[in-house]
Design a protein around this motif. Structure first.
Motif, PDB file in Angstrom:
ATOM      1  N   GLY A  66      41.070  -0.728 -22.946  1.00  0.00           N
ATOM      2  CA  GLY A  66      42.426  -1.018 -22.490  1.00  0.00           C
ATOM      3  C   GLY A  66      43.137   0.123 -21.912  1.00  0.00           C
ATOM      4  N   ILE A  67      43.881   0.180 -20.893  1.00  0.00           N
ATOM      5  CA  ILE A  67      44.810   1.144 -20.268  1.00  0.00           C
ATOM      6  C   ILE A  67      46.088   1.057 -20.647  1.00  0.00           C
ATOM      7  N   ASP A  68      46.991   1.851 -21.057  1.00  0.00           N
ATOM      8  CA  ASP A  68      48.305   1.980 -21.341  1.00  0.00           C
ATOM      9  C   ASP A  68      48.893   3.139 -20.302  1.00  0.00           C
ATOM     10  N   ALA A  69      49.126   2.815 -19.143  1.00  0.00           N
ATOM     11  CA  ALA A  69      49.714   3.761 -18.436  1.00  0.00           C
ATOM     12  C   ALA A  69      51.052   4.394 -18.672  1.00  0.00           C
ATOM     13  N   ALA A  70      52.005   3.410 -19.026  1.00  0.00           N
ATOM     14  CA  ALA A  70      53.124   4.024 -19.475  1.00  0.00           C
ATOM     15  C   ALA A  70      53.186   5.026 -20.753  1.00  0.00           C
ATOM     16  N   LYS A  71      52.241   4.936 -21.526  1.00  0.00           N
ATOM     17  CA  LYS A  71      52.091   5.773 -22.671  1.00  0.00           C
ATOM     18  C   LYS A  71      51.013   6.824 -22.454  1.00  0.00           C
ATOM     19  N   GLY A  72      50.447   7.089 -20.960  1.00  0.00           N
ATOM     20  CA  GLY A  72      49.634   8.012 -20.803  1.00  0.00           C
ATOM     21  C   GLY A  72      47.939   7.952 -21.558  1.00  0.00           C
ATOM     22  N   LEU A  73      47.640   6.729 -21.946  1.00  0.00           N
ATOM     23  CA  LEU A  73      46.482   6.633 -22.757  1.00  0.00           C
ATOM     24  C   LEU A  73      45.650   5.687 -22.463  1.00  0.00           C
ATOM     25  N   ALA A  74      44.257   5.843 -22.649  1.00  0.00           N
ATOM     26  CA  ALA A  74      43.254   4.641 -22.446  1.00  0.00           C
ATOM     27  C   ALA A  74      42.576   4.420 -24.104  1.00  0.00           C
ATOM     28  N   ARG A  75      42.499   3.418 -24.341  1.00  0.00           N
ATOM     29  CA  ARG A  75      41.658   2.954 -25.602  1.00  0.00           C
ATOM     30  C   ARG A  75      40.165   2.897 -25.416  1.00  0.00           C
ATOM     31  N   VAL A  76      39.527   3.567 -25.838  1.00  0.00           N
ATOM     32  CA  VAL A  76      37.980   4.115 -25.591  1.00  0.00           C
ATOM     33  C   VAL A  76      37.287   3.564 -27.024  1.00  0.00           C
ATOM     34  N   GLN A  77      36.188   2.833 -26.762  1.00  0.00           N
ATOM     35  CA  GLN A  77      35.114   2.619 -27.991  1.00  0.00           C
ATOM     36  C   GLN A  77      33.932   3.291 -27.899  1.00  0.00           C
ATOM     37  N   PHE A  78      33.606   4.122 -28.691  1.00  0.00           N
ATOM     38  CA  PHE A  78      32.375   4.690 -28.948  1.00  0.00           C
ATOM     39  C   PHE A  78      31.587   3.532 -29.871  1.00  0.00           C
ATOM     40  N   GLY A  79      30.783   2.828 -29.113  1.00  0.00           N
ATOM     41  CA  GLY A  79      30.349   1.559 -29.787  1.00  0.00           C
ATOM     42  C   GLY A  79      29.068   2.132 -30.401  1.00  0.00           C
ATOM     43  N   SER A  80      28.380   3.003 -30.366  1.00  0.00           N
ATOM     44  CA  SER A  80      27.170   3.396 -31.126  1.00  0.00           C
ATOM     45  C   SER A  80      27.564   4.089 -32.401  1.00  0.00           C
ATOM     46  N   ILE A  81      28.862   4.378 -32.666  1.00  0.00           N
ATOM     47  CA  ILE A  81      29.249   4.914 -33.851  1.00  0.00           C
ATOM     48  C   ILE A  81      30.364   3.978 -34.521  1.00  0.00           C
ATOM     49  N   ARG A  82      30.792   3.115 -33.661  1.00  0.00           N
ATOM     50  CA  ARG A  82      31.765   1.989 -34.108  1.00  0.00           C
ATOM     51  C   ARG A  82      33.216   2.691 -34.501  1.00  0.00           C
ATOM     52  N   VAL A  83      33.614   3.510 -33.540  1.00  0.00           N
ATOM     53  CA  VAL A  83      34.796   4.105 -33.607  1.00  0.00           C
ATOM     54  C   VAL A  83      35.522   4.091 -32.268  1.00  0.00           C
ATOM     55  N   GLU A  84      36.863   3.617 -32.547  1.00  0.00           N
ATOM     56  CA  GLU A  84      37.928   3.420 -31.193  1.00  0.00           C
ATOM     57  C   GLU A  84      38.731   4.557 -31.483  1.00  0.00           C
ATOM     58  N   VAL A  85      39.200   5.009 -30.304  1.00  0.00           N
ATOM     59  CA  VAL A  85      40.209   6.147 -30.352  1.00  0.00           C
ATOM     60  C   VAL A  85      41.005   6.201 -28.863  1.00  0.00           C
ATOM     61  N   SER A  86      42.245   6.451 -29.095  1.00  0.00           N
ATOM     62  CA  SER A  86      43.029   6.791 -27.540  1.00  0.00           C
ATOM     63  C   SER A  86      42.806   8.057 -27.294  1.00  0.00           C
ATOM     64  N   LEU A  87      42.540   8.138 -25.855  1.00  0.00           N
ATOM     65  CA  LEU A  87      42.502   9.318 -25.058  1.00  0.00           C
ATOM     66  C   LEU A  87      43.506   9.639 -24.094  1.00  0.00           C
ATOM     67  N   PRO A  88      43.845  10.766 -23.752  1.00  0.00           N
ATOM     68  CA  PRO A  88      44.702  10.623 -22.622  1.00  0.00           C
ATOM     69  C   PRO A  88      44.142  10.503 -21.104  1.00  0.00           C
ATOM     70  N   LEU A  89      44.872   9.805 -20.279  1.00  0.00           N
ATOM     71  CA  LEU A  89      44.284   9.469 -18.941  1.00  0.00           C
ATOM     72  C   LEU A  89      43.857  10.860 -18.377  1.00  0.00           C
ATOM     73  N   GLY A  90      42.883  10.777 -17.687  1.00  0.00           N
ATOM     74  CA  GLY A  90      42.417  11.802 -16.610  1.00  0.00           C
ATOM     75  C   GLY A  90      41.229  12.478 -17.358  1.00  0.00           C
ATOM     76  N   TRP A  91      41.045  12.101 -18.758  1.00  0.00           N
ATOM     77  CA  TRP A  91      39.630  12.436 -19.560  1.00  0.00           C
ATOM     78  C   TRP A  91      38.688  11.814 -19.015  1.00  0.00           C
ATOM     79  N   GLN A  92      37.525  11.884 -19.594  1.00  0.00           N
ATOM     80  CA  GLN A  92      36.154  11.347 -19.407  1.00  0.00           C
ATOM     81  C   GLN A  92      35.567  11.260 -20.751  1.00  0.00           C
ATOM     82  N   ALA A  93      34.779  10.199 -21.027  1.00  0.00           N
ATOM     83  CA  ALA A  93      34.201   9.885 -22.382  1.00  0.00           C
ATOM     84  C   ALA A  93      32.830   9.363 -22.173  1.00  0.00           C
ATOM     85  N   THR A  94      31.788   9.930 -22.897  1.00  0.00           N
ATOM     86  CA  THR A  94      30.497   9.451 -23.113  1.00  0.00           C
ATOM     87  C   THR A  94      29.998   9.398 -24.326  1.00  0.00           C
ATOM     88  N   GLU A  95      28.790   8.747 -24.474  1.00  0.00           N
ATOM     89  CA  GLU A  95      28.109   8.798 -25.922  1.00  0.00           C
ATOM     90  C   GLU A  95      26.576   8.611 -25.834  1.00  0.00           C
TER      91      GLU A  95
END
Length: 219
Positions: A66-95
């Motif tokens: 999910g994206i929450d532009a008002a809060k400046g974050l994205a909810r990102v799921q690292f499925g391989s390790i079963r962890v979800e974390v919020s990251l700032p918009l403008g970042w990238q995420a891989t696994e």
């Protein structure tokens, strides 16, 4: 031998990422929010790959829940390790199969999240792991100053100062480790590592507080 290899790898990650002395009984964002670290692109960065980031042949983009532009974050799921974390918009995420990786657009802030088997690492629990890791890194890199402290919720914060810059970095770095222990099984844990330039140490610690608060672990 395998445990020693992993601890040596962690020492290399400290050099790649970066470190600060532990200070408080708990982490505090000090009034900052994800918007203070974000680029207002409505989450577009998370759909872009970056061939310059090392990750091996099995590296894939992580799922954006999910994206929450008002809060400046994205909810990102690292499925391989079963962890979800919020990251700032403008970042990238891989696994890949054993870790999630995220980084800011300028690569100054870099995050790695691992799932840790303490028995496999040759330690009995999160506290033993934190102490062992501090000792291992200081013995291999005497110029790095490291401290570990137990936070109010039982999480262990390790801070490494004076980590050498990696290729492309303009200054030494600070690295923060957070070691989480499975409340139902002390032999399982999660390691979150955040590195930043030394000049951004205070901001890095506040970002770590935001990341910690937002993280959801499926044990």
């Amino acid at each position: 031998m395998e445990s020693g290899r992993r601890l040596f790898l962690f020492a290399g990650l400290a050099a790649w990422l970066g470190a600060i002395p532990a200070t408080a009984a708990d982490l505090d964002a000090g009034g900052l929010t994800f918007r203070d670290f974000a680029v207002n692109d409505n989450g577009a960065s998370f759909s872009r790959g970056d061939p310059m980031i090392a990750g091996g042949p099995n590296q894939v983009s992580s799922r954006v829940a999910g994206i929450d532009a008002a809060k400046g974050l994205a909810r990102v799921q690292f499925g391989s390790i079963r962890v979800e974390v919020s990251l700032p918009l403008g970042w990238q995420a891989t696994e890949d199969w054993e870790r999630g990786v995220a980084y800011s657009a300028d690569k100054n802030f870099r995050l790695i999240v691992w799932r840790v088997d303490f028995a496999f690492e040759g330690v009995k629990d999160a506290e033993h792991y934190a102490a062992t890791k501090v000792g291992s890194i200081q013995s291999r890199r005497p110029k790095i100053q490291a401290q570990a402290r137990k936070l109010a919720d039982g999480t262990f914060l390790i801070v490494y100062e004076n980590a050498p810059p990696a290729h492309g970095d303009r200054e030494p770095r600070t690295v923060f480790d957070l070691v989480f222990q499975n409340p139902s099984n002390p032999k399982e844990g999660i390691l979150m590592t955040l590195g930043c330039p030394t000049s951004d140490t205070v901001r890095g610690l506040k970002l770590l507080a935001l990341l910690k608060e937002s993280m959801r672990i499926s044990w």
